[in-house]
Write a protein that holds these residues in place. Structure first.
Motif, PDB file in Angstrom:
ATOM      1  N   ARG A   9      14.485  41.944  38.381  1.00 15.65           N
ATOM      2  CA  ARG A   9      15.637  41.158  37.909  1.00 15.65           C
ATOM      3  C   ARG A   9      16.546  42.004  37.031  1.00 15.65           C
ATOM      4  NH1 ARG A   9      11.889  36.978  37.394  1.00 15.65           N
ATOM      5  NH2 ARG A   9      11.617  37.435  35.187  1.00 15.65           N
ATOM      6  N   TRP A  10      15.948  42.840  36.164  1.00 15.39           N
ATOM      7  CA  TRP A  10      16.738  43.706  35.292  1.00 15.39           C
ATOM      8  C   TRP A  10      17.560  44.695  36.106  1.00 15.39           C
ATOM      9  CZ3 TRP A  10      16.717  49.004  34.365  1.00 15.39           C
ATOM     10  CH2 TRP A  10      17.493  49.407  33.286  1.00 15.39           C
ATOM     11  N   LEU A  11      16.946  45.319  37.110  1.00 15.57           N
ATOM     12  CA  LEU A  11      17.677  46.261  37.965  1.00 15.57           C
ATOM     13  C   LEU A  11      18.793  45.562  38.733  1.00 15.57           C
ATOM     14  CD1 LEU A  11      14.848  48.522  39.388  1.00 15.57           C
ATOM     15  CD2 LEU A  11      16.711  49.209  37.894  1.00 15.57           C
ATOM     16  N   ASN A  12      18.501  44.388  39.253  1.00 16.22           N
ATOM     17  CA  ASN A  12      19.511  43.629  40.000  1.00 16.22           C
ATOM     18  C   ASN A  12      20.694  43.284  39.098  1.00 16.22           C
ATOM     19  OD1 ASN A  12      20.695  42.289  42.129  1.00 16.22           O
ATOM     20  ND2 ASN A  12      19.593  40.392  41.737  1.00 16.22           N
ATOM     21  N   ASN A  16      24.529  44.705  39.535  1.00 20.30           N
ATOM     22  CA  ASN A  16      25.633  43.746  39.659  1.00 20.30           C
ATOM     23  C   ASN A  16      26.661  43.932  38.552  1.00 20.30           C
ATOM     24  OD1 ASN A  16      24.690  42.557  41.989  1.00 20.30           O
ATOM     25  ND2 ASN A  16      23.582  40.952  40.902  1.00 20.30           N
ATOM     26  N   ASP A  17      26.203  44.138  37.315  1.00 18.55           N
ATOM     27  CA  ASP A  17      27.129  44.355  36.204  1.00 18.55           C
ATOM     28  C   ASP A  17      27.902  45.661  36.382  1.00 18.55           C
ATOM     29  OD1 ASP A  17      26.301  41.999  35.082  1.00 18.55           O
ATOM     30  OD2 ASP A  17      25.070  42.938  33.511  1.00 18.55           O
ATOM     31  N   GLY A  18      27.214  46.701  36.836  1.00 18.33           N
ATOM     32  CA  GLY A  18      27.878  47.980  37.081  1.00 18.33           C
ATOM     33  C   GLY A  18      28.927  47.878  38.171  1.00 18.33           C
ATOM     34  N   TRP A  19      28.590  47.172  39.256  1.00 14.71           N
ATOM     35  CA  TRP A  19      29.542  47.000  40.347  1.00 14.71           C
ATOM     36  C   TRP A  19      30.748  46.188  39.885  1.00 14.71           C
ATOM     37  CZ3 TRP A  19      30.804  49.508  44.352  1.00 14.71           C
ATOM     38  CH2 TRP A  19      31.605  48.935  45.326  1.00 14.71           C
ATOM     39  N   HIS A  20      30.501  45.171  39.076  1.00 15.56           N
ATOM     40  CA  HIS A  20      31.606  44.360  38.546  1.00 15.56           C
ATOM     41  C   HIS A  20      32.526  45.224  37.689  1.00 15.56           C
ATOM     42  CE1 HIS A  20      33.849  41.016  36.936  1.00 15.56           C
ATOM     43  NE2 HIS A  20      33.557  41.423  35.713  1.00 15.56           N
ATOM     44  N   TRP A  21      31.943  46.103  36.873  1.00 18.89           N
ATOM     45  CA  TRP A  21      32.744  46.998  36.035  1.00 18.89           C
ATOM     46  C   TRP A  21      33.595  47.920  36.897  1.00 18.89           C
ATOM     47  CZ3 TRP A  21      32.332  52.417  35.477  1.00 18.89           C
ATOM     48  CH2 TRP A  21      33.139  52.947  34.469  1.00 18.89           C
ATOM     49  N   VAL A  22      33.023  48.463  37.956  1.00 13.85           N
ATOM     50  CA  VAL A  22      33.748  49.383  38.828  1.00 13.85           C
ATOM     51  C   VAL A  22      34.896  48.662  39.539  1.00 13.85           C
ATOM     52  CG1 VAL A  22      33.529  50.751  40.964  1.00 13.85           C
ATOM     53  CG2 VAL A  22      31.862  51.019  39.141  1.00 13.85           C
ATOM     54  N   THR A  23      34.654  47.440  39.982  1.00 13.59           N
ATOM     55  CA  THR A  23      35.699  46.727  40.722  1.00 13.59           C
ATOM     56  C   THR A  23      36.851  46.266  39.835  1.00 13.59           C
ATOM     57  OG1 THR A  23      34.525  44.623  40.530  1.00 13.59           O
ATOM     58  CG2 THR A  23      34.141  45.930  42.524  1.00 13.59           C
ATOM     59  N   THR A  24      36.665  46.272  38.518  1.00 14.65           N
ATOM     60  CA  THR A  24      37.745  45.837  37.623  1.00 14.65           C
ATOM     61  C   THR A  24      38.557  46.999  37.061  1.00 14.65           C
ATOM     62  OG1 THR A  24      36.233  45.775  35.737  1.00 14.65           O
ATOM     63  CG2 THR A  24      36.536  43.727  36.952  1.00 14.65           C
ATOM     64  N   LEU A  25      38.270  48.237  37.494  1.00 21.85           N
ATOM     65  CA  LEU A  25      39.020  49.391  36.989  1.00 21.85           C
ATOM     66  C   LEU A  25      40.433  49.421  37.576  1.00 21.85           C
ATOM     67  CD1 LEU A  25      36.362  52.246  37.285  1.00 21.85           C
ATOM     68  CD2 LEU A  25      37.023  51.001  35.239  1.00 21.85           C
ATOM     69  N   ASN A  26      41.392  49.863  36.776  1.00 18.44           N
ATOM     70  CA  ASN A  26      42.736  50.067  37.302  1.00 18.44           C
ATOM     71  C   ASN A  26      42.862  51.501  37.820  1.00 18.44           C
ATOM     72  OD1 ASN A  26      43.299  51.774  35.118  1.00 18.44           O
ATOM     73  ND2 ASN A  26      44.188  50.116  33.902  1.00 18.44           N
ATOM     74  N   LEU A  27      44.014  51.869  38.342  1.00 17.12           N
ATOM     75  CA  LEU A  27      44.190  53.176  38.971  1.00 17.12           C
ATOM     76  C   LEU A  27      43.941  54.326  38.000  1.00 17.12           C
ATOM     77  CD1 LEU A  27      44.977  54.836  41.438  1.00 17.12           C
ATOM     78  CD2 LEU A  27      47.353  54.653  40.699  1.00 17.12           C
ATOM     79  N   GLN A  28      44.451  54.214  36.782  1.00 12.64           N
ATOM     80  CA  GLN A  28      44.271  55.276  35.799  1.00 12.64           C
ATOM     81  C   GLN A  28      42.785  55.454  35.457  1.00 12.64           C
ATOM     82  OE1 GLN A  28      46.338  54.557  32.131  1.00 12.64           O
ATOM     83  NE2 GLN A  28      46.589  56.741  31.733  1.00 12.64           N
ATOM     84  N   GLN A  29      42.072  54.360  35.323  1.00 18.42           N
ATOM     85  CA  GLN A  29      40.643  54.427  35.023  1.00 18.42           C
ATOM     86  C   GLN A  29      39.863  54.996  36.206  1.00 18.42           C
ATOM     87  OE1 GLN A  29      40.316  50.302  34.067  1.00 18.42           O
ATOM     88  NE2 GLN A  29      40.414  50.663  31.861  1.00 18.42           N
ATOM     89  N   TRP A  30      40.274  54.653  37.432  1.00 17.21           N
ATOM     90  CA  TRP A  30      39.638  55.213  38.625  1.00 17.21           C
ATOM     91  C   TRP A  30      39.796  56.728  38.650  1.00 17.21           C
ATOM     92  CZ3 TRP A  30      36.186  54.068  42.089  1.00 17.21           C
ATOM     93  CH2 TRP A  30      35.945  52.747  42.420  1.00 17.21           C
ATOM     94  N   LEU A  31      40.994  57.209  38.356  1.00 19.16           N
ATOM     95  CA  LEU A  31      41.229  58.650  38.364  1.00 19.16           C
ATOM     96  C   LEU A  31      40.424  59.347  37.274  1.00 19.16           C
ATOM     97  CD1 LEU A  31      45.048  58.744  39.117  1.00 19.16           C
ATOM     98  CD2 LEU A  31      43.153  59.272  40.664  1.00 19.16           C
TER      99      LEU A  31
END
Length: 54
Positions: A9-12, A16-31
């Motif tokens: 459960r902790w890994l899941n 999920n939290d990491g993926w959510h963080w990645v999907t909320t990045l803007n272009l500058q943060q992605w770069l």
């Protein structure tokens, strides 16, 4: 078994939290993230190459 369930459960949740963080990045943060990952990869490859000198 409860320990393995807890770890699962902790890994899941972490993934999920990491993926959510990645999907909320803007272009500058992605770069910035891309630059950091590229620099880390470059440093790792330099480290692997220098092991042949020992």
């Amino acid at each position: 078994m409860w320990l393995l369930d807890s770890i699962g459960r902790w890994l899941n949740t972490a993934v999920n939290d990491g993926w959510h963080w990645v999907t909320t990045l803007n272009l500058q943060q992605w770069l910035l993230l891309l630059g950091i990952a590229a620099a880390a990869g470059f440093l790792c490859m330099r480290g692997f190459g220098s092991r042949s000198h020992y």
